[in-house]
Design a protein around this motif. Structure first.
Motif, PDB file in Angstrom:
ATOM      1  N   ALA A  68       0.876  -1.122  -0.036  1.00 27.45           N
ATOM      2  CA  ALA A  68       0.093  -0.088  -0.073  1.00 27.45           C
ATOM      3  C   ALA A  68       0.867   1.234  -0.040  1.00 27.45           C
ATOM      4  CB  ALA A  68      -0.922  -0.012   1.162  1.00 27.45           C
ATOM      5  N   VAL A  69       0.419   2.300  -0.739  1.00 26.93           N
ATOM      6  CA  VAL A  69       1.146   3.480  -0.826  1.00 26.93           C
ATOM      7  C   VAL A  69       0.230   4.483  -0.539  1.00 26.93           C
ATOM      8  CG1 VAL A  69       2.603   4.971  -2.317  1.00 26.93           C
ATOM      9  CG2 VAL A  69       2.389   2.542  -2.706  1.00 26.93           C
ATOM     10  N   ALA A  70       0.466   5.424   0.547  1.00 25.27           N
ATOM     11  CA  ALA A  70      -0.248   6.702   1.019  1.00 25.27           C
ATOM     12  C   ALA A  70       0.713   7.851   0.890  1.00 25.27           C
ATOM     13  CB  ALA A  70      -0.699   6.644   2.349  1.00 25.27           C
ATOM     14  N   ARG A  71       0.008   9.064   0.845  1.00 31.10           N
ATOM     15  CA  ARG A  71       0.623  10.188   0.707  1.00 31.10           C
ATOM     16  C   ARG A  71       0.063  11.347   1.542  1.00 31.10           C
ATOM     17  NH1 ARG A  71       1.105  12.005  -5.289  1.00 31.10           N
ATOM     18  NH2 ARG A  71      -1.130  12.465  -4.969  1.00 31.10           N
ATOM     19  N   GLY A  72       0.796  12.346   1.853  1.00 34.13           N
ATOM     20  CA  GLY A  72       0.102  13.768   2.286  1.00 34.13           C
ATOM     21  C   GLY A  72       1.073  14.707   2.443  1.00 34.13           C
ATOM     22  N   VAL A 103       8.174   5.405  10.502  1.00 32.97           N
ATOM     23  CA  VAL A 103       8.372   3.957  10.597  1.00 32.97           C
ATOM     24  C   VAL A 103       7.867   3.548  11.933  1.00 32.97           C
ATOM     25  CG1 VAL A 103      10.033   2.062  10.706  1.00 32.97           C
ATOM     26  CG2 VAL A 103      10.301   3.857   8.819  1.00 32.97           C
ATOM     27  N   GLN A 104       8.118   3.954  13.038  1.00 32.97           N
ATOM     28  CA  GLN A 104       7.390   3.650  14.202  1.00 32.97           C
ATOM     29  C   GLN A 104       5.859   3.296  14.085  1.00 32.97           C
ATOM     30  OE1 GLN A 104       9.801   1.967  15.925  1.00 32.97           O
ATOM     31  NE2 GLN A 104      10.008   3.333  17.631  1.00 32.97           N
ATOM     32  N   ALA A 105       5.523   4.589  13.548  1.00 31.99           N
ATOM     33  CA  ALA A 105       3.668   4.607  13.552  1.00 31.99           C
ATOM     34  C   ALA A 105       3.289   3.122  12.522  1.00 31.99           C
ATOM     35  CB  ALA A 105       3.376   6.082  12.865  1.00 31.99           C
ATOM     36  N   THR A 109       0.619   0.300  14.131  1.00 24.80           N
ATOM     37  CA  THR A 109      -0.646   0.837  13.841  1.00 24.80           C
ATOM     38  C   THR A 109      -1.778   0.111  14.444  1.00 24.80           C
ATOM     39  OG1 THR A 109       0.212   1.511  11.441  1.00 24.80           O
ATOM     40  CG2 THR A 109      -2.352   0.972  11.738  1.00 24.80           C
ATOM     41  N   TRP A 110      -1.368  -1.297  14.775  1.00 23.33           N
ATOM     42  CA  TRP A 110      -2.518  -2.112  15.549  1.00 23.33           C
ATOM     43  C   TRP A 110      -2.757  -1.866  16.892  1.00 23.33           C
ATOM     44  CZ3 TRP A 110      -1.081  -5.248  19.733  1.00 23.33           C
ATOM     45  CH2 TRP A 110       0.277  -5.347  20.012  1.00 23.33           C
ATOM     46  N   GLU A 111      -1.743  -0.790  17.333  1.00 19.61           N
ATOM     47  CA  GLU A 111      -2.130  -0.553  18.865  1.00 19.61           C
ATOM     48  C   GLU A 111      -2.762   0.741  19.027  1.00 19.61           C
ATOM     49  OE1 GLU A 111       1.802  -1.920  21.383  1.00 19.61           O
ATOM     50  OE2 GLU A 111       2.075  -0.399  19.836  1.00 19.61           O
ATOM     51  N   THR A 112      -3.082   1.574  17.919  1.00 17.48           N
ATOM     52  CA  THR A 112      -3.806   2.705  17.662  1.00 17.48           C
ATOM     53  C   THR A 112      -5.091   2.707  17.003  1.00 17.48           C
ATOM     54  OG1 THR A 112      -2.399   3.526  15.870  1.00 17.48           O
ATOM     55  CG2 THR A 112      -1.622   3.825  18.229  1.00 17.48           C
ATOM     56  N   ILE A 113      -5.215   1.850  16.156  1.00 17.00           N
ATOM     57  CA  ILE A 113      -6.329   1.651  15.341  1.00 17.00           C
ATOM     58  C   ILE A 113      -7.209   0.329  15.848  1.00 17.00           C
ATOM     59  CG2 ILE A 113      -7.603   1.240  12.988  1.00 17.00           C
ATOM     60  CD1 ILE A 113      -6.102   4.111  13.121  1.00 17.00           C
ATOM     61  N   PRO A 114      -8.238   0.560  16.517  1.00 21.67           N
ATOM     62  CA  PRO A 114      -8.687  -0.294  17.415  1.00 21.67           C
ATOM     63  C   PRO A 114      -9.090  -1.864  16.843  1.00 21.67           C
ATOM     64  CG  PRO A 114      -9.884   1.597  17.966  1.00 21.67           C
ATOM     65  CD  PRO A 114      -8.845   1.859  16.541  1.00 21.67           C
ATOM     66  N   GLY A 148      -4.872  -6.419   4.441  1.00 19.78           N
ATOM     67  CA  GLY A 148      -4.174  -5.257   3.680  1.00 19.78           C
ATOM     68  C   GLY A 148      -3.423  -4.313   4.521  1.00 19.78           C
ATOM     69  N   CYS A 149      -2.736  -3.424   4.056  1.00 16.69           N
ATOM     70  CA  CYS A 149      -1.585  -2.752   5.080  1.00 16.69           C
ATOM     71  C   CYS A 149      -1.632  -0.881   4.687  1.00 16.69           C
ATOM     72  CB  CYS A 149      -0.131  -3.205   4.754  1.00 16.69           C
ATOM     73  SG  CYS A 149       0.527  -3.141   3.181  1.00 16.69           S
ATOM     74  N   GLU A 150      -2.994  -0.934   4.215  1.00 14.23           N
ATOM     75  CA  GLU A 150      -3.334   0.751   4.026  1.00 14.23           C
ATOM     76  C   GLU A 150      -3.425   1.568   5.236  1.00 14.23           C
ATOM     77  OE1 GLU A 150      -7.282  -1.187   3.476  1.00 14.23           O
ATOM     78  OE2 GLU A 150      -5.345  -1.814   3.470  1.00 14.23           O
ATOM     79  N   MET A 151      -3.879   0.991   6.156  1.00 19.84           N
ATOM     80  CA  MET A 151      -4.016   1.684   7.411  1.00 19.84           C
ATOM     81  C   MET A 151      -2.454   1.884   7.952  1.00 19.84           C
ATOM     82  SD  MET A 151      -7.131   2.330   7.612  1.00 19.84           S
ATOM     83  CE  MET A 151      -6.878   3.456   8.822  1.00 19.84           C
ATOM     84  N   GLU A 152      -1.710   0.978   7.898  1.00 22.20           N
ATOM     85  CA  GLU A 152      -0.241   1.183   8.317  1.00 22.20           C
ATOM     86  C   GLU A 152       0.315   2.323   7.336  1.00 22.20           C
ATOM     87  OE1 GLU A 152      -1.335  -2.590   9.878  1.00 22.20           O
ATOM     88  OE2 GLU A 152      -1.729  -1.848   8.064  1.00 22.20           O
TER      89      GLU A 152
END
Length: 201
Positions: A68-72, A103-105, A109-114, A148-152
């Motif tokens: 997955a690729v995300a941008r901001g 990278v840490q986030a 991710t699994w710890e912050t997105i319920p 998938g890994c888009e949330m990550e």
């Protein structure tokens, strides 16, 4: 990735329930990607029949290679952009620190997105593009697993940009301590792919 590798790629929601027909329906929407009006059959897989939230069971799904690729981007003053480019920000190296935060986030991710599953992250790539009015961050995440890994990727982008803000906030404040021109925006998932583990690289 070759054309042969693309044959089994599909867009899939994080809950693992999207099908090819859902992808076709998404491509026909004209409302910017939202559910079509009157789409009463849309299933919320994170909610059970009583309305309680739940983690989706993906145990029976086969492992797939996923990407997955995300941008901001974060909009900053010209002077702050100049300080980032010349490594003159008082707190230190802005982009190096933001890269670590991104990278840490991703890994947490699994710890912050319920309702996210804890997934094995096989690769994280962060790309910073320092422009005239903003810093753009693109995060690519790869995993081999059942979801998938888009949330990550999104978590990596938003946290990385937040770290940039934290690093430059002294330079961005106005006389009253506010941030009139600083803003984070344009956060989006650019691509989401999966392919069978047994496909050749």
């Amino acid at each position: 990735m070759t054309s042969d590798e693309n044959t089994d790629e599909t867009t899939e929601h994080r809950d693992g329930e999207a099908t090819a027909s859902e992808d076709d329906a998404d491509s026909q929407r004209t409302d910017g990607g939202d559910r079509a009006a009157g789409d009463d059959d849309a299933e919320l897989t994170h909610v059970d029949e009583t309305g309680d939230v739940q983690m989706v069971d993906v145990g029976s799904k086969p492992d797939s290679k996923r990407r997955a690729v995300a941008r901001g981007e974060i909009h900053l003053s010209a002077s702050t952009i100049g300080a980032i480019r010349s490594d003159a920000v008082e707190k230190g190296d802005v982009l190096a620190t933001a890269r670590i935060g991104a990278v840490q986030a991703v890994k947490h991710t699994w710890e912050t997105i319920p309702m996210c599953h804890q997934i094995p992250i096989t690769n994280v790539d962060t790309d910073f593009d320092v422009r005239e009015e903003c810093v753009r961050l693109t995060v690519t995440v790869e995993t081999t697993g059942k979801t998938g890994c888009e949330m990550e990727a999104l978590e990596g982008v938003t946290t990385g940009l937040n770290v940039v803000w934290d690093m430059v906030k002294a330079a961005e404040k106005d006389g009253s301590g506010q941030y009139p021109g600083t803003r984070i925006g344009g956060v989006e998932v650019l691509t989401k792919e999966k392919r069978r583990v047994d496909e050749s690289d």
